[in-house]
Design a protein around this motif. Structure first.
Motif, short mmCIF file in Angstrom:
data_model
loop_
_atom_site.label_atom_id
_atom_site.label_comp_id
_atom_site.label_asym_id
_atom_site.label_seq_id
_atom_site.Cartn_x
_atom_site.Cartn_y
_atom_site.Cartn_z
N LEU A 164 44.73 50.56 30.12
CA LEU A 164 45.01 49.18 30.50
C LEU A 164 45.98 48.55 29.50
CD1 LEU A 164 41.45 47.86 31.46
CD2 LEU A 164 43.22 48.77 32.95
N ARG A 165 46.93 47.77 30.05
CA ARG A 165 47.95 47.14 29.21
C ARG A 165 47.79 45.63 29.24
NH1 ARG A 165 53.22 49.60 31.73
NH2 ARG A 165 51.94 49.37 33.60
N ASN A 166 47.90 45.02 28.09
CA ASN A 166 47.75 43.57 27.97
C ASN A 166 48.75 42.83 28.86
OD1 ASN A 166 45.80 44.10 26.11
ND2 ASN A 166 46.98 43.47 24.33
N ASN A 167 48.26 41.79 29.51
CA ASN A 167 49.05 40.89 30.34
C ASN A 167 49.51 41.52 31.65
OD1 ASN A 167 49.85 38.16 30.44
ND2 ASN A 167 51.98 38.72 30.07
N LYS A 168 49.00 42.71 31.99
CA LYS A 168 49.28 43.33 33.28
C LYS A 168 48.14 43.00 34.24
CE LYS A 168 53.12 45.36 32.09
NZ LYS A 168 54.42 45.00 32.71
N THR A 169 48.44 43.02 35.55
CA THR A 169 47.42 42.69 36.53
C THR A 169 46.79 43.93 37.13
OG1 THR A 169 49.10 42.47 38.27
CG2 THR A 169 48.47 40.47 37.10
N TYR A 170 45.49 43.82 37.42
CA TYR A 170 44.71 44.93 37.95
C TYR A 170 43.70 44.43 38.97
CZ TYR A 170 46.47 47.35 33.78
OH TYR A 170 47.28 47.88 32.81
N ILE A 171 43.29 45.32 39.84
CA ILE A 171 42.17 45.07 40.74
C ILE A 171 40.95 45.71 40.10
CG2 ILE A 171 41.23 45.45 43.05
CD1 ILE A 171 44.30 45.94 43.80
N PHE A 172 39.95 44.89 39.81
CA PHE A 172 38.72 45.38 39.19
C PHE A 172 37.61 45.41 40.22
CE2 PHE A 172 41.17 43.35 35.78
CZ PHE A 172 41.22 44.39 34.85
N ILE A 173 36.96 46.54 40.38
CA ILE A 173 35.80 46.67 41.26
C ILE A 173 34.56 46.61 40.36
CG2 ILE A 173 34.74 47.99 43.12
CD1 ILE A 173 37.67 47.22 43.62
N THR A 174 33.77 45.55 40.53
CA THR A 174 32.62 45.35 39.66
C THR A 174 31.33 45.24 40.46
OG1 THR A 174 32.67 42.92 39.69
CG2 THR A 174 34.14 44.02 38.14
N GLN A 175 30.23 45.52 39.78
CA GLN A 175 28.93 45.48 40.45
C GLN A 175 28.55 44.07 40.87
OE1 GLN A 175 26.21 47.29 37.69
NE2 GLN A 175 27.01 49.35 37.99
N ASN A 176 28.88 43.07 40.07
CA ASN A 176 28.44 41.71 40.35
C ASN A 176 29.43 40.91 41.18
OD1 ASN A 176 26.04 42.04 38.95
ND2 ASN A 176 26.89 41.35 37.02
#
Length: 253
Positions: A164-176
């Motif tokens: 992961l790179r700082n200030n880059k955007t990502y789709i996070f799949i989380t349990q909550n």
């Protein structure tokens, strides 16, 4: 018959080995091995480990996935030995990108680890996206302008969280929280900090233990036409948010 027995027969056939050779290599009798392949009995854990190492296929795949339906060379292992991501291509050899519609997000969270669930999704191909596994997720809410409802964010699967790179955007799949599209800020031993591009939303932490998948932004697909009035409203809104942010900074001084 079981998935395990079917997989054992298939993997042995791929190697073109007779049952006697495999049984000798596993240090068991041919009759005992034949019962495993026929599904008459299940191997104990110590034998299952030997079979897994022998065919170089993880135990979770051996007992939970019909490996005949997928190319083992085109599978990506997920963390913690949970499941796999089959990289599928269309008739032209292009990457198949599964599209997760908004109404199917809950089903995705419940069945993300089930390749059978994933292969039922509609797919698209984008020739400029290669060398990786991609998936499209719907953008919702107003936390990440200019993306709005009707936009699909196409993400590339991230195999290692340290990438992961700082200030880059990502789709996070989380349990909550489920599926969230955010900007990565930093990582600690137990958490990652993410933020929204809309300054009205404060940054927050996601526990590493709650992360299931991470997809790096690759491109976006907008399915709703922007209208002039909408663009004007967005410009005014951005000016207002920028002004509010500057006022907040002044107050902190």
């Amino acid at each position: 018959m079981s998935i395990l027995s079917d997989n054992m027969r298939y993997l042995r056939a791929q190697q073109k080995y007779p049952q006697q050779k495999v049984a000798d290599d596993l240090l068991i009798t041919r009759g005992r091995y034949a019962k495993y392949e026929d599904g008459a009995t299940e191997p104990p854990i110590e034998i299952l480990i030997r079979i897994s190492k022998y065919y170089r296929v993880s135990i979770d795949l051996l007992v939970g996935l019909d490996v005949r339906k997928y190319s083992l060379e085109k599978m990506m292992n997920l963390p913690d030995n949970r499941t796999i991501l089959p990289i599928m291509v269309d008739e032209k050899g292009e990457n198949k990108i599964e599209v997760i519609p908004e109404k199917a997000q809950m089903g995705y969270l419940q069945g993300y680890s089930d390749p059978g669930h994933i292969e039922k999704l509609q797919t698209i191909s984008l020739p400029f996206l290669r060398n990786g596994k991609y998936r499209a997720f719907p953008a919702t809410g107003d936390s990440m302008p200019p993306f709005k409802n009707g936009t699909f964010i196409v993400g590339k699967y991230v195999e290692n969280i340290n990438d992961l790179r700082n200030n880059k955007t990502y789709i996070f799949i989380t349990q909550n929280e489920g599926v969230v599209y955010k900007r990565f800020e930093k990582k600690t031993i137990r958490n990652i900090t993410v933020s929204s591009d809309n300054p009205l939303y404060k940054p927050y932490d996601i526990k590493l233990s709650e992360l299931m998948e991470i997809w790096e932004y690759a491109c976006s697909i907008n399915t709703v036409e922007f209208e002039t009035e909408t663009l004007d409203m967005m410009t005014v809104k951005d000016m207002f948010l920028s002004l509010k942010k500057e006022i907040d900074l002044i107050r902190k001084k």
